[in-house]
Design a protein around this motif. Structure first.
Motif, mmCIF file in Angstrom:
data_model
loop_
_atom_site.group_PDB
_atom_site.id
_atom_site.type_symbol
_atom_site.label_atom_id
_atom_site.label_comp_id
_atom_site.label_asym_id
_atom_site.label_seq_id
_atom_site.Cartn_x
_atom_site.Cartn_y
_atom_site.Cartn_z
ATOM 1 N N ALA A 277 0.806 -1.218 0.000
ATOM 2 C CA ALA A 277 0.000 0.000 0.000
ATOM 3 C C ALA A 277 0.841 1.271 0.000
ATOM 4 O O ALA A 277 0.263 2.365 -0.084
ATOM 5 C CB ALA A 277 -0.911 -0.002 1.222
ATOM 6 N N ALA A 278 2.148 1.165 0.118
ATOM 7 C CA ALA A 278 2.994 2.369 0.126
ATOM 8 C C ALA A 278 2.713 3.191 -1.130
ATOM 9 O O ALA A 278 2.824 2.673 -2.251
ATOM 10 C CB ALA A 278 4.461 1.980 0.201
ATOM 11 N N PRO A 279 2.347 4.476 -0.996
ATOM 12 C CA PRO A 279 1.910 5.245 -2.166
ATOM 13 C C PRO A 279 3.018 5.568 -3.154
ATOM 14 O O PRO A 279 2.744 5.775 -4.340
ATOM 15 C CB PRO A 279 1.325 6.521 -1.546
ATOM 16 N N THR A 280 4.262 5.632 -2.711
ATOM 17 C CA THR A 280 5.379 5.939 -3.620
ATOM 18 C C THR A 280 6.567 5.063 -3.265
ATOM 19 O O THR A 280 6.611 4.430 -2.204
ATOM 20 C CB THR A 280 5.805 7.416 -3.498
ATOM 21 N N ALA A 281 7.551 5.053 -4.173
ATOM 22 C CA ALA A 281 8.774 4.287 -3.912
ATOM 23 C C ALA A 281 9.515 4.841 -2.700
ATOM 24 O O ALA A 281 10.102 4.079 -1.911
ATOM 25 C CB ALA A 281 9.678 4.320 -5.144
ATOM 26 N N ALA A 282 9.477 6.164 -2.514
ATOM 27 C CA ALA A 282 10.143 6.769 -1.361
ATOM 28 C C ALA A 282 9.469 6.326 -0.057
ATOM 29 O O ALA A 282 10.152 6.025 0.933
ATOM 30 C CB ALA A 282 10.122 8.289 -1.483
ATOM 31 N N HIS A 283 8.134 6.288 -0.063
ATOM 32 C CA HIS A 283 7.415 5.797 1.116
ATOM 33 C C HIS A 283 7.803 4.347 1.423
ATOM 34 O O HIS A 283 7.982 3.977 2.588
ATOM 35 C CB HIS A 283 5.900 5.876 0.888
ATOM 36 N N ARG A 284 7.937 3.549 0.392
ATOM 37 C CA ARG A 284 8.280 2.140 0.594
ATOM 38 C C ARG A 284 9.677 2.014 1.197
ATOM 39 O O ARG A 284 9.890 1.210 2.112
ATOM 40 C CB ARG A 284 8.196 1.385 -0.735
ATOM 41 N N ARG A 285 10.637 2.810 0.699
ATOM 42 C CA ARG A 285 11.996 2.761 1.255
ATOM 43 C C ARG A 285 11.974 3.166 2.733
ATOM 44 O O ARG A 285 12.632 2.531 3.572
ATOM 45 C CB ARG A 285 12.925 3.686 0.463
ATOM 46 N N ASP A 286 11.239 4.249 3.044
ATOM 47 C CA ASP A 286 11.168 4.687 4.442
ATOM 48 C C ASP A 286 10.538 3.609 5.329
ATOM 49 O O ASP A 286 10.974 3.388 6.469
ATOM 50 C CB ASP A 286 10.339 5.966 4.545
ATOM 51 N N LEU A 287 9.517 2.937 4.815
ATOM 52 C CA LEU A 287 8.860 1.896 5.592
ATOM 53 C C LEU A 287 9.790 0.708 5.814
ATOM 54 O O LEU A 287 9.855 0.156 6.926
ATOM 55 C CB LEU A 287 7.572 1.446 4.889
ATOM 56 N N LEU A 288 10.516 0.303 4.780
ATOM 57 C CA LEU A 288 11.465 -0.802 4.934
ATOM 58 C C LEU A 288 12.507 -0.466 6.004
ATOM 59 O O LEU A 288 12.854 -1.314 6.837
ATOM 60 C CB LEU A 288 12.148 -1.093 3.600
ATOM 61 N N HIS A 289 12.996 0.772 5.979
ATOM 62 C CA HIS A 289 13.980 1.183 6.988
ATOM 63 C C HIS A 289 13.365 1.133 8.389
ATOM 64 O O HIS A 289 13.991 0.622 9.336
ATOM 65 C CB HIS A 289 14.477 2.600 6.674
ATOM 66 N N ALA A 290 12.136 1.660 8.541
ATOM 67 C CA ALA A 290 11.477 1.665 9.852
ATOM 68 C C ALA A 290 11.231 0.243 10.352
ATOM 69 O O ALA A 290 11.360 -0.031 11.556
ATOM 70 C CB ALA A 290 10.160 2.441 9.768
ATOM 71 N N LEU A 291 10.882 -0.662 9.450
ATOM 72 C CA LEU A 291 10.667 -2.061 9.848
ATOM 73 C C LEU A 291 11.962 -2.691 10.341
ATOM 74 O O LEU A 291 11.974 -3.423 11.341
ATOM 75 C CB LEU A 291 10.102 -2.854 8.669
ATOM 76 N N ARG A 292 13.066 -2.420 9.640
ATOM 77 C CA ARG A 292 14.360 -2.990 10.071
ATOM 78 C C ARG A 292 14.761 -2.440 11.434
ATOM 79 O O ARG A 292 15.243 -3.184 12.302
ATOM 80 C CB ARG A 292 15.429 -2.665 9.025
ATOM 81 N N VAL A 293 14.600 -1.121 11.632
ATOM 82 C CA VAL A 293 14.938 -0.522 12.919
ATOM 83 C C VAL A 293 14.120 -1.143 14.049
ATOM 84 O O VAL A 293 14.615 -1.350 15.161
ATOM 85 C CB VAL A 293 14.706 1.005 12.858
ATOM 86 N N ALA A 294 12.863 -1.461 13.751
ATOM 87 C CA ALA A 294 11.995 -2.064 14.771
ATOM 88 C C ALA A 294 12.217 -3.573 14.922
ATOM 89 O O ALA A 294 11.570 -4.205 15.767
ATOM 90 C CB ALA A 294 10.519 -1.816 14.401
ATOM 91 N N GLY A 295 13.120 -4.126 14.127
ATOM 92 C CA GLY A 295 13.396 -5.568 14.218
ATOM 93 C C GLY A 295 12.297 -6.433 13.664
ATOM 94 O O GLY A 295 12.138 -7.595 14.090
ATOM 95 N N LEU A 296 11.553 -5.918 12.672
ATOM 96 C CA LEU A 296 10.437 -6.667 12.083
ATOM 97 C C LEU A 296 10.826 -7.205 10.711
ATOM 98 O O LEU A 296 11.708 -6.657 10.046
ATOM 99 C CB LEU A 296 9.211 -5.763 11.946
ATOM 100 N N PRO A 297 10.174 -8.278 10.264
ATOM 101 C CA PRO A 297 10.465 -8.797 8.928
ATOM 102 C C PRO A 297 10.082 -7.785 7.854
ATOM 103 O O PRO A 297 9.193 -6.959 8.054
ATOM 104 C CB PRO A 297 9.604 -10.069 8.834
ATOM 105 N N THR A 298 10.736 -7.852 6.701
ATOM 106 C CA THR A 298 10.484 -6.889 5.638
ATOM 107 C C THR A 298 9.865 -7.552 4.423
ATOM 108 O O THR A 298 9.911 -7.001 3.325
ATOM 109 C CB THR A 298 11.785 -6.188 5.226
ATOM 110 N N SER A 299 9.277 -8.718 4.600
ATOM 111 C CA SER A 299 8.604 -9.365 3.455
ATOM 112 C C SER A 299 7.471 -10.253 3.981
ATOM 113 O O SER A 299 7.365 -10.494 5.171
ATOM 114 C CB SER A 299 9.603 -10.199 2.673
#
Length: 448
Positions: free
Chosen positions: A426-448
């Motif tokens: 659902a990430a509206p743009t590629a930049a949003h998706r990159r930011d979300l992937l980074h936030a997930l990694r920082v939180a120790g969550l899976p990214t897929s």
């Protein structure tokens, strides 16, 4: 108040609260918000000098649920039961202090002022939001401000109810002894004296600051007032609508009559709502009269009621409100509708979209997902688990398009394997998706 002056109940609750926040992040969640907004007040609660309102404790329990995650959700639910019991005992002990009644009255008056102020700020922000292009930084800033105003309004409303109940639970102070009767006087000739008029009560006269013994000239005569309109519940004392629950409790007075034409929602799959157009016209006619008479509180209460009408009536109300020049009231109605339970929020958005009001539907969803991430996560999981994946996806898209990547990661933490994939999709743009992937990694969550 020093520790040795604290009652046992207050001391126990303060210790419990300190133990609870020890698990929380001072820089994040609601705990971080409370520390930033009122650090002295938060410290006073932790030391037992004050007992926080229940909504503050409830928000801290939301933080605790986010920290412990879904596997320990049952622990947090049990924790909430214990917290409620300890808080009730501490609040009752705190209120029994010599100045407890006065303090509660002052807080109740303050919260009523806060509630009215939040309504005014919300209407101003909604009017400004309607005038700026969607998706611009200014629109995003206004939407974020509106989310905070909604939270302020909801907290003020909850505290009005809590402080009122606590005040009612206090024993009445002893009545002063009756004065000695005056000496008898000779009966005077002429007509009997006119009985003193009592101060009028109710929302219409709530602004009066006069004494019961004031001369008649200072008191409005109800019989000479404007043409009557339905006696709607005042927003400051008996709030209705989505954020206040479905209706009166077991000890509430009988429900006030509904606005003209309003009816309960028809059952799913039932007959078409043929009364909808007339109900919308009648409600707007009442609203115009209330606005003309300066009865803003009752007008807001009417909008709260309308937010709970059948979903198909929402586009009809939009058309009638705009036709009558009440565009700001439509914004207020959307704001109230956004606080409905998520399942109904989706139904309202669907009705607006079906009527060609796509922008209104998008605004409704953006405001609706401004609630804490934990609540949106629970709603998405419930919708998906009950065989309604399209509606769950609609909420996810609205959340992903209006909240930060860090907030999306907090939502995903409640069920990573079920929530991360739709959030990334659902990430509206590629930049949003990159930011979300980074936030997930920082939180120790899976990214897929």
């Amino acid at each position: 108040m020093t520790d040795h002056h604290l009652s046992e109940e207050v001391r126990t609750f303060a210790g419990y609260l300190a133990h609870l926040v020890a698990e929380l992040d001072e820089g994040g969640g609601w705990y971080g918000v409370f520390l930033h907004r009122d650090p002295h007040g938060m410290r006073a609660c932790l030391h037992g000098a004050e007992v926080p309102p229940w909504d503050v404790v409830e928000a801290l329990l939301h933080d605790l649920a986010a920290v412990r995650g879904e596997p320990r959700a049952r622990e947090v639910r049990a924790e909430a039961v214990r917290a409620r019991e300890l808080h009730a005992a501490a609040a009752a002990a705190h209120d029994r202090r010599p100045d407890g009644r006065r303090a509660l009255r002052e807080r109740l008056a303050l919260m009523r002022s806060e509630q009215a102020g939040a309504v005014r700020r919300g209407e101003e922000l909604l009017a400004r939001l309607a005038a700026v292009p969607e998706g611009t930084p200014e629109a995003e800033g206004l939407a974020q401000g509106l989310a905070w105003v909604r939270d302020d309004h909801a907290r003020a409303t909850a505290r009005i109810e809590e402080f009122g109940a606590r005040l009612a639970a206090l024993p009445e102070p002893p009545a002063p002894p009756p004065p000695s009767p005056p000496p008898p006087v000779a009966a005077a000739s002429g007509p009997p004296p006119k009985p003193a008029r009592r101060r009028p009560r109710g929302a219409r006269y709530a602004w009066l600051e006069v004494d019961d013994t004031a001369p008649d000239a200072l008191l409005p005569d109800a019989a000479a007032g404007p043409a009557p309109v339905p006696d709607l519940p005042p927003a400051a004392t008996t709030p209705r609508g989505a954020r206040f629950g479905a209706g009166p409790g077991p000890e509430d007075p009988p429900r006030t009559p509904q606005p003209p034409g309003s009816r309960e929602a028809p059952p799913p799959g039932g007959d078409e709502d043929t009364d909808g157009p007339r109900a919308a016209r009648d409600a707007v006619a009442v609203l115009l009269r209330l606005r003309a008479e300066g009865r803003g509180g009752e007008a807001h209460a009417l909008l709260c009621e309308a937010a709970a009408w059948p979903a198909a009536r929402l586009p009809l109300l939009a058309a009638e409100l705009h036709r009558a020049g009440l565009g700001p009231d439509w914004g207020t109605l959307l704001w109230e509708a956004a606080a409905q339970p998520p399942e109904r929020l989706v139904a309202l958005a669907g009705a607006l979209t079906a009527a060609g009001r796509d922008d209104d539907a998008a605004q409704l969803l953006r405001q609706g997902v401004a609630r804490p991430p934990a609540e949106t996560a629970a709603a998405v999981l419930a919708l998906d688990g009950s065989g309604r994946p399209e509606e769950a996806a609609l909420l996810i898209r609205a959340f992903a398009g209006s909240r930060t990547a860090e907030e999306a990661a907090r939502l995903a933490a409640h069920a990573p394997h079920r929530l991360v994939p739709p959030l990334l999709a659902a990430a509206p743009t590629a930049a949003h998706r990159r930011d979300l992937l980074h936030a997930l990694r920082v939180a120790g969550l899976p990214t897929s």
